[in-house]
Design an enzyme around this catalytic site. Structure first.
Site, short mmCIF file in Angstrom:
data_model
loop_
_atom_site.label_atom_id
_atom_site.label_comp_id
_atom_site.label_asym_id
_atom_site.label_seq_id
_atom_site.Cartn_x
_atom_site.Cartn_y
_atom_site.Cartn_z
N GLY A 84 0.79 -1.22 0.00
CA GLY A 84 0.00 0.00 0.00
C GLY A 84 0.82 1.27 0.00
O GLY A 84 0.28 2.36 -0.25
N CYS B 63 -27.65 -8.65 -16.57
CA CYS B 63 -27.01 -8.35 -17.86
C CYS B 63 -27.98 -8.71 -18.98
O CYS B 63 -28.55 -9.80 -18.99
CB CYS B 63 -25.71 -9.14 -17.99
SG CYS B 63 -25.00 -9.07 -19.66
N CYS C 132 -26.16 -11.87 -21.08
CA CYS C 132 -25.92 -13.18 -20.49
C CYS C 132 -26.78 -13.44 -19.26
O CYS C 132 -26.78 -14.54 -18.71
CB CYS C 132 -24.44 -13.38 -20.16
SG CYS C 132 -23.90 -12.52 -18.67
N CYS D 16 -22.76 -6.69 -19.08
CA CYS D 16 -21.55 -6.91 -18.30
C CYS D 16 -20.43 -6.01 -18.82
O CYS D 16 -20.22 -5.91 -20.04
CB CYS D 16 -21.06 -8.36 -18.45
SG CYS D 16 -22.08 -9.58 -17.63
N CYS E 65 -18.72 -12.19 -19.95
CA CYS E 65 -20.05 -12.20 -20.56
C CYS E 65 -20.07 -13.14 -21.76
O CYS E 65 -20.99 -13.95 -21.91
CB CYS E 65 -20.41 -10.78 -21.00
SG CYS E 65 -22.14 -10.55 -21.41
#
Lengths: 282, 189
Positions: free
Chosen positions: A34, A242, A245, A267, A273
């Site tokens: 980080g 979606c 899909c 998606c 997808c």
């Protein structure tokens, strides 16, 4: 060596001295999860803002045996993704793929793939502004001191002001996280929907070219999205399935389909997808 | 200068260094994992793995401290020829190479500053054996727990206590290496 390879350039484009400098920065980034390690970012054959940080990190990590995938907001077929994929195909002679599960190194702009990543994969993020405190405190001297002193009160004030003004934490992307209980980190402008996926089996590396910073989240590192007890973190998404899909658990793009206000939600992860559609067709 | 000085570097530096860095990266990102590397033939007493790390990470911009028996003329010449690294005292080192006893005392090495914890040394510790047994490791890079045959636990516990400051370690034995970043918590095995 294949005839199509570009022999006028060194392997993976950058010279060896530059790669060593970047590699040393990556290792210190891994050692201090980080923390933003300064590095001497180079000019790349694309403008700042087009992923030069991610490209330099990828160049330092790629081996000839790798299979490389690039996504731009989840899509493999947008200009930025296609040009970076072609770049490394040419200068590093790596195999390329659009399938998440086939890739060993994935460079991403602003998404984490829906398919869970594995221990054998490295995810490289393109980062525009690595400093999570930058829009609260413009001075690098000050923000560096704030990180040194673990002084993150200002960030919580910002989130509190969100709640006071909007009734909820209105930050929807680049949502700040605390890494391993120490550094507050900008996960790059991924949607907050992706934040839970920052705790991953894969190594995650972040490169900011213009801002000259590299940072890292090693596998299985604790990553906590900032929140309050009474306003817990909510990785929200559009309340639709979606349209292509039918997935109800993925991050969706809203696409305008005509001039009459028609729209559909699909998606954002094109590979995920397409694989689901192929499975359904089979 | 001995002719041996001129040999033993990478045959194909860009690709050999890329593979070596990947191993070093995976080792440091997953403490306890032992990686195998190849491509360097440094003079004794330097191991293949330590030689690979020097070729991959050191150059004219880094200071290298050779400790104990590793401060030998043949190795000094080899390092100078292949990497161009400056040979420096322990308190000035970006990298330090030696056996665990030779690297002591450890308070000589740079641990970074609170604003720049990355300005710290990386120790390359030559080990008689290197196995995934012994001290228990937890922390970033480790799903539950890993084990590594560390030379001791106390020094790494003290190093962890000053996080985010501290030095980072590689352990080398023959052609194998393992990493131990300052973020790892170490308990006696």
């Amino acid at each position: 060596m294949p005839e199509t390879s570009e022999t006028a350039y060194n392997f993976a484009y950058l010279d060896e001295q530059t790669k060593r400098m970047i590699r040393r920065a990556i290792l210190k980034g891994v050692a201090v999860p980080g923390y933003q390690v300064p590095f001497a970012s180079r000019e790349m054959p694309m403008p700042y803002g087009w992923g030069t940080g991610g490209v330099q990190v990828s160049a330092a990590c790629l081996t000839p045996e790798d299979t490389f995938k690039v996504i731009d907001q989840g899509a493999d077929d947008t200009t930025n993704a296609v040009s970076i994929r072609k770049f490394f195909q040419k200068v590093a002679e790596v195999a390329v793929t659009e399938h998440t599960n086939e890739a060993t190194v994935i460079q991403t702009r602003h998404r984490i793939p829906e398919t869970p990543l594995t221990e054998d994969q490295i995810l490289v993020y393109q980062v525009p502004i690595p400093e999570p405190l930058r829009f609260l405190e413009p001075s690098e001297v000050e923000t560096r001191r704030m990180h040194a002193l673990e002084d993150y009160g200002l960030m919580h004030v910002k989130l509190y002001e969100d709640i006071a003004r909007h009734g909820e934490i209105a930050t929807a992307y680049a949502y700040p996280v605390t890494v391993e209980d120490r550094y507050v980190m900008d996960p790059s402008p991924i949607p907050k929907f992706d934040n839970p996926k920052l705790e991953s089996a894969a190594l995650q590396l972040f490169g900011a070219g213009r801002e000259q910073r590299i940072y890292a989240v090693p596998p299985y590192t604790k990553v906590v999205s900032l929140d309050f007890d009474d306003y817990p973190f909510d990785p929200s998404k559009a309340p639709h399935p979606c349209a292509l899909c039918g997935a109800e658990h993925t991050y969706l793009d809203e696409v305008i389909v005509d001039d009459a206000g028609g729209r559909m939600f699909v998606c954002s992860d094109t590979d995920y997808c397409a694989s689901r559609q192929a499975e359904q067709a089979a | 200068m001995d002719t041996d000085t001129l040999t033993g570097g990478f045959a194909d530096p860009p690709r050999d260094a890329a593979r070596a860095f990947r191993a070093a990266l995976q080792a440091l990102a997953r403490p306890g994992r032992i990686e195998t590397v190849t491509g360097a033939a440094p003079p004794a007493p330097c191991s293949m793995a330590a030689g690979v790390l020097l070729l991959t990470l050191c150059d004219g911009t880094t200071g290298l401290h050779l400790a104990g028996d590793h401060d030998a003329e043949a190795l000094r010449d080899w390092v100078r020829f292949h990497t161009g690294a400056r040979l420096v005292r322990a308190d000035d080192a970006d990298f330090a190479l030696g056996t665990w006893p030779a690297l002591a005392p450890l308070d000589r090495y740079r641990t970074g500053t609170s604003e720049y914890p990355d300005r710290s040394a990386t120790l390359i510790v030559e080990m008689p054996v290197l196995t995934a047994t012994g001290a228990r490791l937890t922390g970033p890079g480790i799903e539950t727990e890993a084990r590594l045959s560390l030379p001791e636990a106390a020094a790494f516990q003290a190093n962890r206590r000053r996080f985010p400051l501290g030095y980072d370690c590689y352990f080398t034995c023959g052609d194998r290496l393992a990493g131990l970043p300052r973020s790892t918590r170490v308990a006696e095995g």
